[in-house]
Design an enzyme around this catalytic site. Structure first.
Site, PDB file in Angstrom:
ATOM      1  N   LYS A  14       0.825  -1.212   0.000  1.00 43.68           N
ATOM      2  CA  LYS A  14       0.000   0.000   0.000  1.00 43.68           C
ATOM      3  C   LYS A  14       0.862   1.266   0.000  1.00 43.68           C
ATOM      4  O   LYS A  14       0.642   2.170  -0.797  1.00 43.68           O
ATOM      5  CB  LYS A  14      -0.939  -0.002   1.228  1.00 43.68           C
ATOM      6  CG  LYS A  14      -1.866  -1.217   1.277  1.00 43.68           C
ATOM      7  CD  LYS A  14      -2.761  -1.207   2.501  1.00 43.68           C
ATOM      8  CE  LYS A  14      -2.016  -1.331   3.817  1.00 43.68           C
ATOM      9  NZ  LYS A  14      -1.315  -2.619   4.019  1.00 43.68           N
ATOM     10  N   ARG A 128      11.535  -5.768   5.201  1.00 44.46           N
ATOM     11  CA  ARG A 128      11.310  -4.357   5.547  1.00 44.46           C
ATOM     12  C   ARG A 128      11.821  -4.089   6.962  1.00 44.46           C
ATOM     13  O   ARG A 128      12.349  -3.017   7.242  1.00 44.46           O
ATOM     14  CB  ARG A 128       9.813  -4.027   5.446  1.00 44.46           C
ATOM     15  CG  ARG A 128       9.487  -2.558   5.689  1.00 44.46           C
ATOM     16  CD  ARG A 128       8.034  -2.232   5.406  1.00 44.46           C
ATOM     17  NE  ARG A 128       7.149  -2.680   6.484  1.00 44.46           N
ATOM     18  CZ  ARG A 128       5.817  -2.529   6.487  1.00 44.46           C
ATOM     19  NH1 ARG A 128       5.220  -1.952   5.440  1.00 44.46           N
ATOM     20  NH2 ARG A 128       5.088  -2.943   7.490  1.00 44.46           N
TER      21      ARG A 128
END
Ligand SMILES: Nc1ncnc2c1ncn2[C@@H]1O[C@H](COP(=O)(O)OP(=O)(O)O)[C@@H](O)[C@H]1O
Ligand SMILES: [Mg+2]
Length: 191
Positions: A14, A128
């Protein structure tokens, strides 16, 4: 004015996609996760409160989240629309968002879901976590706890938006640019 909800599990892309879409369509990207982290690093009262929940992999209470979101919308009067990312996560939040947008004469124009299998997402988040500094990205158990929370509370939103004819699922795997094109095809059909 065009308001889009970017939907998808943690790691679905996103934030990555919002970076491209916001420039392309002059939209303001509002990530509630980023907002929480902003409030936290500035040690605001809302930030401290929100963080105590996020640390446990739990959702922050709706009134706290909604307050942050409204403040951010009010701070951006010149945008052509908003990309909501990480919000709504519950039916209750979706109803609160509808009520807020309606008070402005706006609505949710589309909800676009980025779709990918959990195993791909877990790998992305662990990756991440190496650079994000986010504790909730570094612990596989916390990640899976977020998915369970998502399945229970957030997944039902798909039906909420499908019933309104607003839900668009998009394949969230593959090259980032390719995914941006898929999202753009949906956005270009709005208006
Ligand atoms: N299409 C993609 N292929 C591989 N990795 C991706 C892709 N899109 C995003 N990522 C990576 O996956 C991680 C999660 O993406 P992010 O945009 O932060 O997801 P979200 O905001 O939905 O949680 C990031 O490290 C990002 O660089
Ligand atoms: Mg994000």
């Amino acid at each position: 004015m065009i308001n889009i909800v970017l939907f998808g599990k943690p790691g679905a892309g996103k934030g990555t996609q919002a970076e491209f879409l916001k420039t392309k369509y002059n939209l303001k990207h509002i990530s509630t996760g980023d907002l929480f982290r902003f409030h936290k690093s500035n040690n605001t009262e809302l930030g401290q409160l929100a963080q105590s929940y996020a640390d446990k992999g739990m959702l922050v209470p709706d009134d706290v989240t909604i307050k942050m979101l409204q403040d951010e919308v009010e701070r951006n009067p010149d945008t052509d629309g908003f990309l909501f990312d990480g919000f709504p996560r519950t039916i209750n939040q979706a109803e609160a968002l509808d009520a807020f947008l309606e008070s402005k004469g706006w609505k949710v124009d589309a909800t676009i879901g980025l779709e990918a299998d959990d195993e791909i997402l877990v790998q992305r988040l662990l990756e991440r976590g190496k650079t994000s500094g986010r504790a909730d990205d570094q612990d596989e158990n916390l990640i899976r706890n977020r998915y369970q929370e998502y399945n229970e509370k957030t997944a039902p939103l798909m039906d909420f938006y499908k019933k309104q004819g607003k839900f668009h699922g998009v394949d969230g795997t593959g090259e980032i640019a390719e995914i941006t094109n898929r999202l753009s095809s949906v956005i270009d059909t709005l208006n």
